[in-house]
Motif scaffolding. Structure first.
Motif, PDB file in Angstrom:
ATOM      1  N   VAL A  62       0.841  -1.200   0.000  1.00 15.26           N
ATOM      2  CA  VAL A  62       0.000   0.000   0.000  1.00 15.26           C
ATOM      3  C   VAL A  62       0.873   1.246   0.000  1.00 15.26           C
ATOM      4  O   VAL A  62       2.057   1.188   0.334  1.00 15.26           O
ATOM      5  N   GLY A  63       0.281   2.362  -0.332  1.00 17.26           N
ATOM      6  CA  GLY A  63       0.970   3.633  -0.170  1.00 17.26           C
ATOM      7  C   GLY A  63       1.283   3.821   1.305  1.00 17.26           C
ATOM      8  O   GLY A  63       0.469   3.465   2.174  1.00 17.26           O
ATOM      9  N   THR A  64       2.440   4.364   1.608  1.00  9.27           N
ATOM     10  CA  THR A  64       2.874   4.505   2.996  1.00  9.27           C
ATOM     11  C   THR A  64       1.855   5.243   3.850  1.00  9.27           C
ATOM     12  O   THR A  64       1.642   4.899   5.012  1.00  9.27           O
ATOM     13  N   HIS A  65       1.178   6.211   3.268  1.00  8.64           N
ATOM     14  CA  HIS A  65       0.201   6.987   4.044  1.00  8.64           C
ATOM     15  C   HIS A  65      -1.012   6.160   4.454  1.00  8.64           C
ATOM     16  O   HIS A  65      -1.775   6.561   5.322  1.00  8.64           O
ATOM     17  N   LEU A  66      -1.207   4.977   3.857  1.00 13.05           N
ATOM     18  CA  LEU A  66      -2.346   4.124   4.206  1.00 13.05           C
ATOM     19  C   LEU A  66      -2.017   3.077   5.266  1.00 13.05           C
ATOM     20  O   LEU A  66      -2.929   2.455   5.823  1.00 13.05           O
ATOM     21  N   ALA A  67      -0.747   2.865   5.554  1.00 14.89           N
ATOM     22  CA  ALA A  67      -0.363   1.800   6.481  1.00 14.89           C
ATOM     23  C   ALA A  67      -0.985   1.996   7.863  1.00 14.89           C
ATOM     24  O   ALA A  67      -1.555   1.055   8.420  1.00 14.89           O
ATOM     25  N   THR A  68      -0.894   3.174   8.423  1.00 11.75           N
ATOM     26  CA  THR A  68      -1.432   3.405   9.765  1.00 11.75           C
ATOM     27  C   THR A  68      -2.948   3.245   9.812  1.00 11.75           C
ATOM     28  O   THR A  68      -3.459   2.565  10.714  1.00 11.75           O
ATOM     29  N   PRO A  69      -3.730   3.830   8.889  1.00 14.27           N
ATOM     30  CA  PRO A  69      -5.180   3.596   8.932  1.00 14.27           C
ATOM     31  C   PRO A  69      -5.550   2.115   8.802  1.00 14.27           C
ATOM     32  O   PRO A  69      -6.474   1.647   9.470  1.00 14.27           O
ATOM     33  N   ILE A  70      -4.825   1.368   7.990  1.00 13.88           N
ATOM     34  CA  ILE A  70      -5.114  -0.066   7.840  1.00 13.88           C
ATOM     35  C   ILE A  70      -4.781  -0.805   9.135  1.00 13.88           C
ATOM     36  O   ILE A  70      -5.569  -1.634   9.612  1.00 13.88           O
ATOM     37  N   VAL A  79      -7.749  -7.161  18.501  1.00 13.76           N
ATOM     38  CA  VAL A  79      -7.491  -6.999  19.928  1.00 13.76           C
ATOM     39  C   VAL A  79      -8.805  -6.803  20.667  1.00 13.76           C
ATOM     40  O   VAL A  79      -9.609  -5.942  20.314  1.00 13.76           O
ATOM     41  N   ASP A  80      -9.001  -7.646  21.689  1.00  9.48           N
ATOM     42  CA  ASP A  80     -10.216  -7.584  22.494  1.00  9.48           C
ATOM     43  C   ASP A  80      -9.811  -7.568  23.959  1.00  9.48           C
ATOM     44  O   ASP A  80      -9.474  -8.615  24.520  1.00  9.48           O
ATOM     45  N   GLY A  81      -9.811  -6.401  24.572  1.00  7.57           N
ATOM     46  CA  GLY A  81      -9.387  -6.292  25.965  1.00  7.57           C
ATOM     47  C   GLY A  81      -7.933  -6.674  26.121  1.00  7.57           C
ATOM     48  O   GLY A  81      -7.053  -6.106  25.493  1.00  7.57           O
ATOM     49  N   ASP A  82      -7.684  -7.703  26.936  1.00  7.32           N
ATOM     50  CA  ASP A  82      -6.317  -8.161  27.165  1.00  7.32           C
ATOM     51  C   ASP A  82      -5.875  -9.218  26.161  1.00  7.32           C
ATOM     52  O   ASP A  82      -4.709  -9.567  26.094  1.00  7.32           O
ATOM     53  N   GLY A  83      -6.819  -9.749  25.378  1.00  3.15           N
ATOM     54  CA  GLY A  83      -6.493 -10.829  24.453  1.00  3.15           C
ATOM     55  C   GLY A  83      -6.277 -10.338  23.040  1.00  3.15           C
ATOM     56  O   GLY A  83      -6.663  -9.240  22.667  1.00  3.15           O
ATOM     57  N   SER A  84      -5.645 -11.186  22.254  1.00  4.03           N
ATOM     58  CA  SER A  84      -5.392 -10.875  20.858  1.00  4.03           C
ATOM     59  C   SER A  84      -5.689 -12.106  20.026  1.00  4.03           C
ATOM     60  O   SER A  84      -5.385 -13.223  20.430  1.00  4.03           O
ATOM     61  N   ARG A  85      -6.269 -11.891  18.855  1.00  2.00           N
ATOM     62  CA  ARG A  85      -6.577 -13.005  17.962  1.00  2.00           C
ATOM     63  C   ARG A  85      -5.665 -13.000  16.740  1.00  2.00           C
ATOM     64  O   ARG A  85      -5.946 -13.673  15.767  1.00  2.00           O
ATOM     65  N   GLY A  86      -4.616 -12.219  16.776  1.00  2.00           N
ATOM     66  CA  GLY A  86      -3.705 -12.160  15.647  1.00  2.00           C
ATOM     67  C   GLY A  86      -2.793 -10.970  15.808  1.00  2.00           C
ATOM     68  O   GLY A  86      -2.776 -10.323  16.846  1.00  2.00           O
ATOM     69  N   LEU A  87      -2.043 -10.689  14.750  1.00  2.02           N
ATOM     70  CA  LEU A  87      -1.186  -9.511  14.801  1.00  2.02           C
ATOM     71  C   LEU A  87      -1.050  -8.921  13.407  1.00  2.02           C
ATOM     72  O   LEU A  87      -1.296  -9.597  12.405  1.00  2.02           O
ATOM     73  N   ALA A  88      -0.700  -7.661  13.396  1.00  2.00           N
ATOM     74  CA  ALA A  88      -0.481  -6.964  12.129  1.00  2.00           C
ATOM     75  C   ALA A  88       0.676  -5.990  12.325  1.00  2.00           C
ATOM     76  O   ALA A  88       0.850  -5.423  13.406  1.00  2.00           O
ATOM     77  N   PHE A  89       1.467  -5.813  11.272  1.00  2.00           N
ATOM     78  CA  PHE A  89       2.590  -4.890  11.337  1.00  2.00           C
ATOM     79  C   PHE A  89       2.911  -4.419   9.927  1.00  2.00           C
ATOM     80  O   PHE A  89       2.408  -4.957   8.941  1.00  2.00           O
ATOM     81  N   SER A  90       3.744  -3.398   9.850  1.00  2.00           N
ATOM     82  CA  SER A  90       4.120  -2.876   8.538  1.00  2.00           C
ATOM     83  C   SER A  90       5.638  -2.867   8.393  1.00  2.00           C
ATOM     84  O   SER A  90       6.368  -2.791   9.375  1.00  2.00           O
ATOM     85  N   VAL A  91       6.062  -2.973   7.142  1.00  2.00           N
ATOM     86  CA  VAL A  91       7.484  -2.958   6.802  1.00  2.00           C
ATOM     87  C   VAL A  91       7.643  -2.013   5.607  1.00  2.00           C
ATOM     88  O   VAL A  91       6.984  -2.202   4.583  1.00  2.00           O
ATOM     89  N   PRO A  92       8.494  -0.998   5.729  1.00  2.00           N
ATOM     90  CA  PRO A  92       8.690  -0.098   4.582  1.00  2.00           C
ATOM     91  C   PRO A  92       9.352  -0.826   3.417  1.00  2.00           C
ATOM     92  O   PRO A  92      10.171  -1.724   3.614  1.00  2.00           O
ATOM     93  N   ILE A  93       8.991  -0.430   2.227  1.00  2.00           N
ATOM     94  CA  ILE A  93       9.564  -1.015   1.017  1.00  2.00           C
ATOM     95  C   ILE A  93      10.558  -0.018   0.435  1.00  2.00           C
ATOM     96  O   ILE A  93      10.206   1.134   0.172  1.00  2.00           O
ATOM     97  N   GLU A  94      11.780  -0.460   0.243  1.00  2.00           N
ATOM     98  CA  GLU A  94      12.789   0.417  -0.328  1.00  2.00           C
ATOM     99  C   GLU A  94      12.797   0.337  -1.852  1.00  2.00           C
ATOM    100  O   GLU A  94      12.919   1.340  -2.532  1.00  2.00           O
ATOM    101  N   HIS A  95      12.666  -0.867  -2.384  1.00  2.00           N
ATOM    102  CA  HIS A  95      12.655  -1.060  -3.829  1.00  2.00           C
ATOM    103  C   HIS A  95      11.449  -1.919  -4.178  1.00  2.00           C
ATOM    104  O   HIS A  95      11.115  -2.854  -3.464  1.00  2.00           O
TER     105      HIS A  95
END
Length: 116
Positions: A62-70, A79-95
């Motif tokens: 995605v465009g870098t400006h969309l990573a945070t909203p996504i 994320v539900d309270g103290d529990g989590s059902r998965g994870l998500a993260f972003s990695v910048p693309i250089e090329h």
């Protein structure tokens, strides 16, 4: 335009919801991989059989400006309270190669219309 990869690892039962949420937040395409994970806690057993939950790995360029909203949208379903059902993260693309520049142009035009 700068790009970022958003990666989400979600249980199979949340796959469709996670994709819909990410697309609503601006992701235009999603690559889906199947996987299974080993968490930090002991595995559950049932009559001596080990249960390993199936997971989906969602990759989005995605465009870098969309990573945070996504990521914020995915946070709401993962994320539900103290529990989590998965994870998500972003990695910048250089090329980056192989992306259809016509798709980028259409996306940039769409974003300009959204700003007005």
């Amino acid at each position: 335009m700068k790009f970022t990869t958003v990666i989400a690892i979600v249980p199979d039962d949340l796959e469709d919801t996670a994709i819909a949420v990410a697309q609503h937040a601006g992701a235009t395409g999603v690559t889906i991989l199947s996987g299974k994970g080993i968490g930090g806690q002991a595995k559950k057993t049932f009559f001596g059989l080990i249960f390993e939950g199936s997971q989906s790995v969602l990759l989005m360029v995605v465009g870098t400006h969309l990573a945070t909203p996504i990521l914020k949208a995915l946070h709401e379903i993962l994320v539900d309270g103290d529990g989590s059902r998965g994870l998500a993260f972003s990695v910048p693309i250089e090329h980056l190669t192989g992306i259809d520049t016509r798709q980028v142009a259409r996306f940039e035009e769409y974003m300009r219309r959204e700003d007005t």
